[in-house]
Design a protein around this motif. Structure first.
Motif, PDB file in Angstrom:
ATOM      1  N   LEU B  23       0.831  -1.207   0.000  1.00  0.00           N
ATOM      2  CA  LEU B  23       0.000   0.000   0.000  1.00  0.00           C
ATOM      3  C   LEU B  23       0.866   1.257   0.000  1.00  0.00           C
ATOM      4  O   LEU B  23       1.825   1.350   0.763  1.00  0.00           O
ATOM      5  N   THR B  24       0.497   2.219  -0.814  1.00  0.00           N
ATOM      6  CA  THR B  24       1.188   3.512  -0.774  1.00  0.00           C
ATOM      7  C   THR B  24       0.527   4.382   0.290  1.00  0.00           C
ATOM      8  O   THR B  24      -0.586   4.085   0.753  1.00  0.00           O
ATOM      9  N   ALA B  25       1.188   5.479   0.638  1.00  0.00           N
ATOM     10  CA  ALA B  25       0.638   6.405   1.645  1.00  0.00           C
ATOM     11  C   ALA B  25      -0.733   6.902   1.190  1.00  0.00           C
ATOM     12  O   ALA B  25      -1.678   7.015   1.982  1.00  0.00           O
ATOM     13  N   LYS B  26      -0.831   7.184  -0.093  1.00  0.00           N
ATOM     14  CA  LYS B  26      -2.092   7.694  -0.625  1.00  0.00           C
ATOM     15  C   LYS B  26      -3.204   6.649  -0.472  1.00  0.00           C
ATOM     16  O   LYS B  26      -4.332   6.990  -0.062  1.00  0.00           O
ATOM     17  N   GLU B  27      -2.860   5.412  -0.771  1.00  0.00           N
ATOM     18  CA  GLU B  27      -3.871   4.343  -0.655  1.00  0.00           C
ATOM     19  C   GLU B  27      -4.303   4.158   0.804  1.00  0.00           C
ATOM     20  O   GLU B  27      -5.479   3.928   1.086  1.00  0.00           O
ATOM     21  N   ILE B  28      -3.339   4.271   1.710  1.00  0.00           N
ATOM     22  CA  ILE B  28      -3.683   4.135   3.133  1.00  0.00           C
ATOM     23  C   ILE B  28      -4.641   5.247   3.544  1.00  0.00           C
ATOM     24  O   ILE B  28      -5.662   5.002   4.193  1.00  0.00           O
ATOM     25  N   MET B  29      -4.347   6.467   3.118  1.00  0.00           N
ATOM     26  CA  MET B  29      -5.215   7.592   3.485  1.00  0.00           C
ATOM     27  C   MET B  29      -6.605   7.435   2.852  1.00  0.00           C
ATOM     28  O   MET B  29      -7.616   7.803   3.453  1.00  0.00           O
ATOM     29  N   GLU B  30      -6.644   6.902   1.635  1.00  0.00           N
ATOM     30  CA  GLU B  30      -7.951   6.677   0.997  1.00  0.00           C
ATOM     31  C   GLU B  30      -8.764   5.646   1.773  1.00  0.00           C
ATOM     32  O   GLU B  30      -9.962   5.813   2.009  1.00  0.00           O
ATOM     33  N   LYS B  31      -8.087   4.564   2.196  1.00  0.00           N
ATOM     34  CA  LYS B  31      -8.786   3.529   2.966  1.00  0.00           C
ATOM     35  C   LYS B  31      -9.222   4.080   4.330  1.00  0.00           C
ATOM     36  O   LYS B  31     -10.301   3.764   4.825  1.00  0.00           O
ATOM     37  N   ALA B  32      -8.360   4.915   4.923  1.00  0.00           N
ATOM     38  CA  ALA B  32      -8.703   5.509   6.225  1.00  0.00           C
ATOM     39  C   ALA B  32      -9.922   6.434   6.082  1.00  0.00           C
ATOM     40  O   ALA B  32     -10.824   6.422   6.913  1.00  0.00           O
ATOM     41  N   HIS B  33      -9.937   7.193   5.002  1.00  0.00           N
ATOM     42  CA  HIS B  33     -11.049   8.110   4.739  1.00  0.00           C
ATOM     43  C   HIS B  33     -12.362   7.322   4.662  1.00  0.00           C
ATOM     44  O   HIS B  33     -13.383   7.718   5.239  1.00  0.00           O
ATOM     45  N   LEU B  34     -12.324   6.178   3.974  1.00  0.00           N
ATOM     46  CA  LEU B  34     -13.538   5.346   3.863  1.00  0.00           C
ATOM     47  C   LEU B  34     -13.900   4.729   5.216  1.00  0.00           C
ATOM     48  O   LEU B  34     -15.069   4.680   5.600  1.00  0.00           O
ATOM     49  N   ALA B  35     -12.877   4.261   5.949  1.00  0.00           N
ATOM     50  CA  ALA B  35     -13.143   3.584   7.230  1.00  0.00           C
ATOM     51  C   ALA B  35     -13.737   4.568   8.243  1.00  0.00           C
ATOM     52  O   ALA B  35     -14.669   4.235   8.971  1.00  0.00           O
ATOM     53  N   VAL B  36     -13.204   5.786   8.264  1.00  0.00           N
ATOM     54  CA  VAL B  36     -13.632   6.735   9.296  1.00  0.00           C
ATOM     55  C   VAL B  36     -14.977   7.376   8.937  1.00  0.00           C
ATOM     56  O   VAL B  36     -15.827   7.554   9.797  1.00  0.00           O
ATOM     57  N   TYR B  37     -15.179   7.699   7.654  1.00  0.00           N
ATOM     58  CA  TYR B  37     -16.349   8.509   7.299  1.00  0.00           C
ATOM     59  C   TYR B  37     -17.418   7.787   6.475  1.00  0.00           C
ATOM     60  O   TYR B  37     -18.497   8.335   6.269  1.00  0.00           O
ATOM     61  N   TYR B  38     -17.122   6.582   5.990  1.00  0.00           N
ATOM     62  CA  TYR B  38     -18.088   5.929   5.098  1.00  0.00           C
ATOM     63  C   TYR B  38     -18.459   4.507   5.557  1.00  0.00           C
ATOM     64  O   TYR B  38     -18.831   3.683   4.740  1.00  0.00           O
ATOM     65  N   ALA B  39     -18.339   4.227   6.852  1.00  0.00           N
ATOM     66  CA  ALA B  39     -18.656   2.876   7.333  1.00  0.00           C
ATOM     67  C   ALA B  39     -20.131   2.563   7.073  1.00  0.00           C
ATOM     68  O   ALA B  39     -21.012   3.313   7.496  1.00  0.00           O
ATOM     69  N   GLY B  40     -20.399   1.482   6.369  1.00  0.00           N
ATOM     70  CA  GLY B  40     -21.781   1.166   6.008  1.00  0.00           C
ATOM     71  C   GLY B  40     -22.281   2.148   4.967  1.00  0.00           C
ATOM     72  O   GLY B  40     -21.580   3.079   4.586  1.00  0.00           O
ATOM     73  N   ASP B  41     -23.520   1.950   4.516  1.00  0.00           N
ATOM     74  CA  ASP B  41     -24.079   2.898   3.539  1.00  0.00           C
ATOM     75  C   ASP B  41     -24.791   4.053   4.236  1.00  0.00           C
ATOM     76  O   ASP B  41     -25.030   5.102   3.652  1.00  0.00           O
ATOM     77  N   ASP B  42     -25.170   3.816   5.484  1.00  0.00           N
ATOM     78  CA  ASP B  42     -25.770   4.893   6.273  1.00  0.00           C
ATOM     79  C   ASP B  42     -25.570   4.573   7.751  1.00  0.00           C
ATOM     80  O   ASP B  42     -25.043   3.506   8.086  1.00  0.00           O
TER      81      ASP B  42
END
Lengths: 426, 264
Positions: B23-42
């Motif tokens: 994983l690159t730093a960018k990919e890690i931040m993208e995954k973190a962004h999804l994990a923190v703010y997009y967990a589930g669809d709602d």
């Protein structure tokens, strides 16, 4: 009495309809003290307190009780917001200083696509800031110019309201059997002269025929909002109708058709509002004692200048539609000394509102300025501090400058005031 | 045959040495962004916020927040229903978030029963007077930063990547930040904000996390303004994910009449 019986019935029905497991009740409220003082100690020129050196434009304490109840499933609910009011600065010593100000008292039924609300309620329409085209609902200008909390600029309406949700479109229909009119600053407290020849006022009789009916349709258009309005109402301001035969102010019939459009553009919010005021009792426009039909329009733009600093500007215009008939009639009638100078065809208003938040958003500074073409200017700086989660203290001033005596805001130029209010909420 | 065995051994050795290299730093931040703010669809949560000033004076903010994703990593809708303090009780707030453009915000003021559209604001503006910014609450899109992997550290017993994020457009309240991303959950365990001279000015610490409806999420955190020193703690309770909140909840109707079923 009849009205209270009606409210009681509505609330009773709403509560009776609530499921047996019934409701959760919430009780809140506040204690509030407010004082507004004219900065110049001048003797009042007219009215019941003529000659009195009364500086108090407002002085009142309020105890608010706010009870809300909802059934478990949310399908039925009610709200009661009642102020026990003590008006300690009423210059009329005959008046009872204590009274109840019922701000809201309504019951509501909520279905999937319909909601019905009956009782005394607050209504705010339109998108402008302290200027009104589509918002036909009654205002308390005396509270506004004295600097009471902005919510007291709104007067409640006893009405039946039905909301219908047709997909994304929201339809609101309001039926108000009784016409409520605006409260304006009067010569009992303000440095104002009542117009010559006025002996009183006659409000529309509370009959169904005189009732007010209004319709609003909200149509979302992508990220923009379109609202359409139509109302069968009355002029609610005392300068819009006069019966020279009786010397009484009247509130003539009025139809209002308006629309608003609001959305985001260039990093700010753009507001457009336009309306046609159809003055039913003077459609020809040649009665100088009844307001002419009008076109009204407004352009507003709000932008965040810096973090926590926002500037909102508005330009608003009124145009008389039958000026060619109004002017000769007014010149003729008023020449006999029965009225003021004829009004100009157009009136332009400009407002600016700067708001800035400091100290972790606990201190709010706002500066509202309004200028009216031919009509004077008003400056309203205000500072509000949330001492803690319960106590807020607000201080401000109104400074009226320039303008002829006969017109708002010029006629208020001796009523510069400073105000202070504190509210403790629970 | 021997060659193949060697290749496999080499591959295993590499993988064992540092699986993160994938994983690159960018990919890690993208995954973190999804994990923190997009967990589930709602999802929904009850939020309790304490804003504490240097004298120890405390202000409480309590609200229910509803979220619905329009697109994973993209637009989202938020509905906020305020319960405390008394002067904002009953206030509702609707945000349509466009991660790369201006958000749309509408506020309902119960005292005058008015829905007011709010001019889009700087994402670094404080949220309800707290030490959290709007961006901290609703997320900062990773494409707005240049990300660089600094290494790995163990904090609070969790293995984390340490990433330096430098905003592509200068921010008014910090120059760059260091982000600790949990290697298992992709949650942000800690984030430190630095000024131009390299002083730490602000710090986020996750203080509680857990698995809810199959997703790892943060359940409590603290944001400290180190200069003042002013801080805000936030705690999420009654968290639910993938609950099927209808689109109609994110509407003007809800602003005026908050849907009991969802905000209770």
């Amino acid at each position: 009495m009849k009205k209270h019986a009606m409210l009681g019935l509505v609330l009773g029905a709403a509560l009776a309809a609530a499921p047996a497991q019934a409701a959760e009740l919430e009780v809140h409220g506040f204690a509030q003290g407010a004082a507004s003082l004219r900065t110049d100690a001048l003797a009042l020129p007219q009215g019941p307190n003529k000659g009195a050196k009364n500086n108090w434009l407002a002085g009142e304490n309020r105890l608010r009780l706010e009870v809300t109840g909802d059934s478990d499933d949310g399908s039925v609910g009610f709200v009661a917001k009642i102020d026990a009011l003590y008006d300690f600065a009423n210059p009329n010593t005959q008046a009872n200083p204590a009274s109840l100000d019922v701000r809201e008292l309504w019951g509501e039924w909520r279905g999937d696509v319909f909601e019905v609300r009956a009782g005394r309620q607050m209504m705010t329409w339109g998108i402008a800031d302290r200027l009104f085209i589509s918002d036909i609902w009654p205002k308390n200008w005396a509270a506004f110019y004295a600097g009471l909390p902005l919510e007291y600029m709104k007067l409640p309406v006893d009405a039946l309201k039905v909301l219908h949700y047709a997909g994304p479109v929201e339809l609101e229909f309001v039926l108000a059997p009784r016409t409520e009119v605006d409260i304006v600053p009067g010569p009992d407290r303000w440095m104002l002269y009542a117009p010559p020849g006025v002996v009183g006022e006659t409000r529309p009789a509370p009959t169904l025929r005189n009732g007010e009916a209004a319709l609003r349709a909200h149509v979302p258009m992508g990220s923009w909002d379109l609202n359409l309005y139509a109302a069968r109402t009355h002029w609610h301001q005392p300068d819009k109708g006069f019966n020279p035969a009786t010397g009484r102010i009247i509130y003539p019939r009025l139809n209002v058709y308006a629309l608003t459009v609001q959305g985001q553009i260039l990093g700010g919010v753009l507001s457009l509002e336009a309306g046609y005021y159809d003055s039913v009792q003077d459609r020809s426009g040649n009665d100088p004692f009844i307001a002419n039909s009008q076109q009204r329009w407004l352009v507003g733009y709000e932008h965040e200048l810096l973090p926590d600093v926002t500037l909102a500007i508005q330009l608003y215009g009124e145009r008389m539609l039958h000026y060619d008939r109004y002017l000769p009639a007014a010149q003729f009638a008023f020449a006999a000394g029965r009225g003021p100078k004829p009004l100009p065809r157009n009136r332009l208003f400009a407002t600016a509102n700067l708001r800035a938040l400091f100290l972790n958003q606990t201190l709010t500074f706002s500066f509202f300025a309004m200028a009216i073409q031919h009509g004077g200017r008003m400056l309203n700086p205000e500072l509000s501090y949330a001492v803690n989660d319960m106590l807020t203290v607000t201080a401000g001033a109104h400074i009226f400058t320039k303008g002829p005596d006969s017109w708002l805001l010029g006629m208020m130029k001796h009523d510069d005031n400073a105000y202070l209010w504190a509210r403790w909420s629970y | 045959m021997k060659k193949t065995m060697l290749a496999i051994a080499a591959a295993l050795a590499l993988a064992g040495a540092n699986p993160a290299w994938a994983l690159t730093a960018k990919e890690i931040m993208e995954k973190a962004h999804l994990a923190v703010y997009y967990a589930g669809d709602d999802g929904k949560a009850h939020v309790h916020m304490e804003i504490v000033n240097p004298d120890g004076g405390k202000r409480i903010r309590e609200f229910t927040i509803l979220r619905k994703d329009v697109a994973e990593g993209g637009d989202q809708k938020f509905f906020v229903y305020f319960k405390k303090p008394a002067d904002v009780r009953g206030m509702t707030f609707l945000v349509i978030k466009h991660p790369l453009g201006d958000d749309e915000r509408k506020l309902f003021i119960p005292a005058i029963r008015m829905v007011k559209r709010i001019a889009p604001g700087d994402a670094r503006t404080a949220f309800v007077g707290s030490d959290y910014t709007y961006e901290d609450i609703s997320g900062r899109h990773p494409s707005k930063d240049n990300s660089e992997l600094l290494g790995e550290e163990t904090i609070n017993g969790r293995k984390a990547w340490v990433i330096k994020n430098t905003p592509k457009t200068p921010q008014r309240d910090y120059a760059w930040r260091k982000t600790w991303v949990d290697q298992e959950t992709f949650l942000v365990l800690r984030e430190s904000y630095y000024d131009e001279s390299g002083n730490e000015v602000k710090r986020f610490t996750m203080t509680k996390w857990g698995k809810v409806d199959g997703f790892w999420i943060g359940l409590a955190g603290k944001m400290e303004n180190l200069a003042t020193p002013h801080y805000t703690t936030v705690e999420f309770t009654d968290v639910k994910l993938n609950i099927g909140i209808p689109d109609t909840v994110f509407s003007e109707r809800s602003l005026r009449n908050p849907p009991k079923r969802w905000v209770k």
